[in-house]
Design a protein around this motif. Structure first.
Motif, PDB file in Angstrom:
ATOM      1  N   ASP A  69      15.430  -5.794 -23.134  1.00  0.00           N
ATOM      2  CA  ASP A  69      14.428  -5.018 -23.865  1.00  0.00           C
ATOM      3  C   ASP A  69      14.871  -4.861 -25.316  1.00  0.00           C
ATOM      4  OD1 ASP A  69      11.962  -3.839 -24.138  1.00  0.00           O
ATOM      5  OD2 ASP A  69      12.597  -1.854 -23.484  1.00  0.00           O
ATOM      6  N   CYS A  70      15.613  -5.863 -25.815  1.00  0.00           N
ATOM      7  CA  CYS A  70      16.122  -5.785 -27.183  1.00  0.00           C
ATOM      8  C   CYS A  70      14.969  -5.768 -28.177  1.00  0.00           C
ATOM      9  CB  CYS A  70      17.063  -6.969 -27.466  1.00  0.00           C
ATOM     10  SG  CYS A  70      16.266  -8.574 -27.409  1.00  0.00           S
ATOM     11  N   PRO A  71      15.085  -5.104 -29.300  1.00  0.00           N
ATOM     12  CA  PRO A  71      16.323  -4.574 -29.906  1.00  0.00           C
ATOM     13  C   PRO A  71      16.761  -3.197 -29.395  1.00  0.00           C
ATOM     14  CG  PRO A  71      14.490  -4.144 -31.379  1.00  0.00           C
ATOM     15  CD  PRO A  71      13.925  -4.914 -30.196  1.00  0.00           C
ATOM     16  N   TYR A  72      16.067  -2.662 -28.389  1.00  0.00           N
ATOM     17  CA  TYR A  72      16.409  -1.322 -27.890  1.00  0.00           C
ATOM     18  C   TYR A  72      17.398  -1.397 -26.733  1.00  0.00           C
ATOM     19  CZ  TYR A  72      11.891  -1.236 -30.161  1.00  0.00           C
ATOM     20  OH  TYR A  72      10.871  -1.467 -31.043  1.00  0.00           O
ATOM     21  N   MET A  73      17.933  -0.229 -26.344  1.00  0.00           N
ATOM     22  CA  MET A  73      18.671  -0.083 -25.083  1.00  0.00           C
ATOM     23  C   MET A  73      19.912  -0.951 -24.962  1.00  0.00           C
ATOM     24  SD  MET A  73      16.942   2.119 -23.198  1.00  0.00           S
ATOM     25  CE  MET A  73      16.899   1.791 -21.455  1.00  0.00           C
ATOM     26  N   ASP A 133      10.706 -11.098 -31.620  1.00  0.00           N
ATOM     27  CA  ASP A 133       9.801 -11.097 -32.776  1.00  0.00           C
ATOM     28  C   ASP A 133       9.908  -9.790 -33.556  1.00  0.00           C
ATOM     29  OD1 ASP A 133       8.576 -10.152 -30.241  1.00  0.00           O
ATOM     30  OD2 ASP A 133       6.925  -9.552 -31.560  1.00  0.00           O
ATOM     31  N   ASP A 134      10.651  -8.820 -33.032  1.00  0.00           N
ATOM     32  CA  ASP A 134      10.792  -7.520 -33.694  1.00  0.00           C
ATOM     33  C   ASP A 134      11.424  -7.683 -35.085  1.00  0.00           C
ATOM     34  OD1 ASP A 134      10.856  -4.381 -32.640  1.00  0.00           O
ATOM     35  OD2 ASP A 134      12.289  -4.790 -34.249  1.00  0.00           O
ATOM     36  N   THR A 135      11.004  -6.818 -36.003  1.00  0.00           N
ATOM     37  CA  THR A 135      11.528  -6.887 -37.379  1.00  0.00           C
ATOM     38  C   THR A 135      13.040  -6.667 -37.431  1.00  0.00           C
ATOM     39  OG1 THR A 135      10.976  -4.557 -37.657  1.00  0.00           O
ATOM     40  CG2 THR A 135       9.385  -6.155 -38.506  1.00  0.00           C
ATOM     41  N   ALA A 136      13.610  -6.066 -36.384  1.00  0.00           N
ATOM     42  CA  ALA A 136      15.060  -5.850 -36.342  1.00  0.00           C
ATOM     43  C   ALA A 136      15.833  -7.171 -36.397  1.00  0.00           C
ATOM     44  CB  ALA A 136      15.447  -5.085 -35.074  1.00  0.00           C
ATOM     45  N   PHE A 137      15.134  -8.291 -36.106  1.00  0.00           N
ATOM     46  CA  PHE A 137      15.801  -9.604 -36.096  1.00  0.00           C
ATOM     47  C   PHE A 137      15.423 -10.466 -37.302  1.00  0.00           C
ATOM     48  CE2 PHE A 137      15.416  -8.376 -31.566  1.00  0.00           C
ATOM     49  CZ  PHE A 137      16.770  -8.264 -31.282  1.00  0.00           C
ATOM     50  N   ASP A 138      14.653  -9.906 -38.238  1.00  0.00           N
ATOM     51  CA  ASP A 138      14.156 -10.709 -39.362  1.00  0.00           C
ATOM     52  C   ASP A 138      15.272 -11.336 -40.198  1.00  0.00           C
ATOM     53  OD1 ASP A 138      11.576 -10.309 -38.637  1.00  0.00           O
ATOM     54  OD2 ASP A 138      11.056  -8.927 -40.274  1.00  0.00           O
ATOM     55  N   ALA A 139      16.374 -10.593 -40.361  1.00  0.00           N
ATOM     56  CA  ALA A 139      17.424 -11.064 -41.271  1.00  0.00           C
ATOM     57  C   ALA A 139      18.236 -12.234 -40.716  1.00  0.00           C
ATOM     58  CB  ALA A 139      18.360  -9.914 -41.626  1.00  0.00           C
ATOM     59  N   ASP A 140      18.384 -12.302 -39.366  1.00  0.00           N
ATOM     60  CA  ASP A 140      19.301 -13.317 -38.810  1.00  0.00           C
ATOM     61  C   ASP A 140      18.787 -13.935 -37.507  1.00  0.00           C
ATOM     62  OD1 ASP A 140      19.488 -11.068 -37.257  1.00  0.00           O
ATOM     63  OD2 ASP A 140      21.677 -11.088 -37.093  1.00  0.00           O
ATOM     64  N   ARG A 141      17.444 -13.968 -37.343  1.00  0.00           N
ATOM     65  CA  ARG A 141      16.867 -14.409 -36.076  1.00  0.00           C
ATOM     66  C   ARG A 141      17.391 -15.787 -35.633  1.00  0.00           C
ATOM     67  NH1 ARG A 141      12.205 -13.278 -37.326  1.00  0.00           N
ATOM     68  NH2 ARG A 141      12.006 -11.301 -36.223  1.00  0.00           N
ATOM     69  N   ALA A 142      17.326 -16.756 -36.524  1.00  0.00           N
ATOM     70  CA  ALA A 142      17.671 -18.132 -36.146  1.00  0.00           C
ATOM     71  C   ALA A 142      19.142 -18.252 -35.719  1.00  0.00           C
ATOM     72  CB  ALA A 142      17.370 -19.083 -37.301  1.00  0.00           C
TER      73      ALA A 142
END
Ligand code: NI
Length: 253
Positions: free
Chosen positions: A201-205, A10-19
């Motif tokens: 623990d994405c989007p980190y690490m 749900d992190d904003t780091a995935f907003d552009a291509d989550r699906a």
């Protein structure tokens, strides 16, 4: 097959291509993902993901960073969300004394309440413990038999042994692939394989060779490969063992 037991899709780091990213996991053998929540908004986003994808499970709860905004209504809401399909755990919650933005006594109170709820409902809890070993254990020991996993474990062999003795699980992520990983390889060689879970623990690490970039569940096989080197087996075998562990821990199947 692999199970990423701690993602933040749900992190904003995935907003552009989550699906499209989520659709691509299966090609890497990652057949199950558990999304861990950070706060109540994130808990609702986790529920939405679990409703959209039948291979995404969820933990709902409040991270110590958000402990100051925690209310009794949130606790009731968490209990309600736990009745939904594929919402299988409380978390991530715990104590973070590395950052001192939230007073420790508030962190302890909020962790204690969520642990008490997990215990009462017989649900597993995902524990975030950063520089707070003693206080974390003190709270969990109030609830004998509680099912807990220490996520992103970076503690010593002695500490890992103590957790295993209490019946807890220990989860490892991209940090095991880092050149400067100190304790994790020793811990992984010491504790029973049956207590180990995999996570991003994405989007980190992100694991090597993607260190510093955005992490995602498709990188789980790289973590399994590294653990396989330590255990003397293939990444696939590590995936099989740790997926079985995760299914047992989260009471899936
Ligand atoms: Ni996390």
């Amino acid at each position: 097959m692999f199970f990423d037991t701690h993602a933040h899709l749900d992190d904003t780091a995935f907003d552009a291509d989550r699906a499209s990213l989520i659709e691509s996991f299966k090609d890497t053998g990652v057949t199950r993902v558990l999304n861990a929540s950070s706060n109540m908004a994130s808990s609702h986003a986790t529920v939405a993901l679990s409703e959209k994808y039948d291979f995404i499970y969820g933990a709902v709860g409040v991270h110590p960073d958000s402990a100051e905004r925690f209310s009794e209504e949130d606790l009731e809401e968490i209990e309600k969300l736990l009745t939904l399909p594929r919402i299988v755990a409380i978390g991530e919650c715990g104590l973070d004394y590395y950052y001192d933005d939230v007073p420790p006594e508030i962190q302890r109170e909020v962790f204690d309440k969520q642990a008490a709820l997990a215990y009462e409902l017989g649900r597993p809890i995902i524990v975030h413990d950063r520089d707070a070993h003693r206080d974390c254990l003190e709270i969990l020991k109030k609830f004998p038999g509680i099912a807990a996993v220490y996520h992103c474990f970076s503690g010593s062999v002695e500490y890992a042994r103590e957790l295993v003795k209490l019946g807890f699980y220990v989860s490892f992520g991209g940090a095991v692939t880092f050149k400067n990983a100190r304790c994790a390889p020793e811990v992984l060689k010491d504790i029973p394989h049956e207590r180990v879970l995999l996570e991003t623990d994405c989007p980190y690490m992100a694991p090597v060779p993607h260190r510093g970039k955005r992490n995602h569940p498709g990188f789980i096989p790289l973590i399994a490969e590294k653990i396989g080197e330590l255990w003397g087996m293939s990444a696939e075998e590590v995936g099989r063992i740790t997926t079985k562990n995760a299914n047992t821990f989260f009471c899936i199947d």
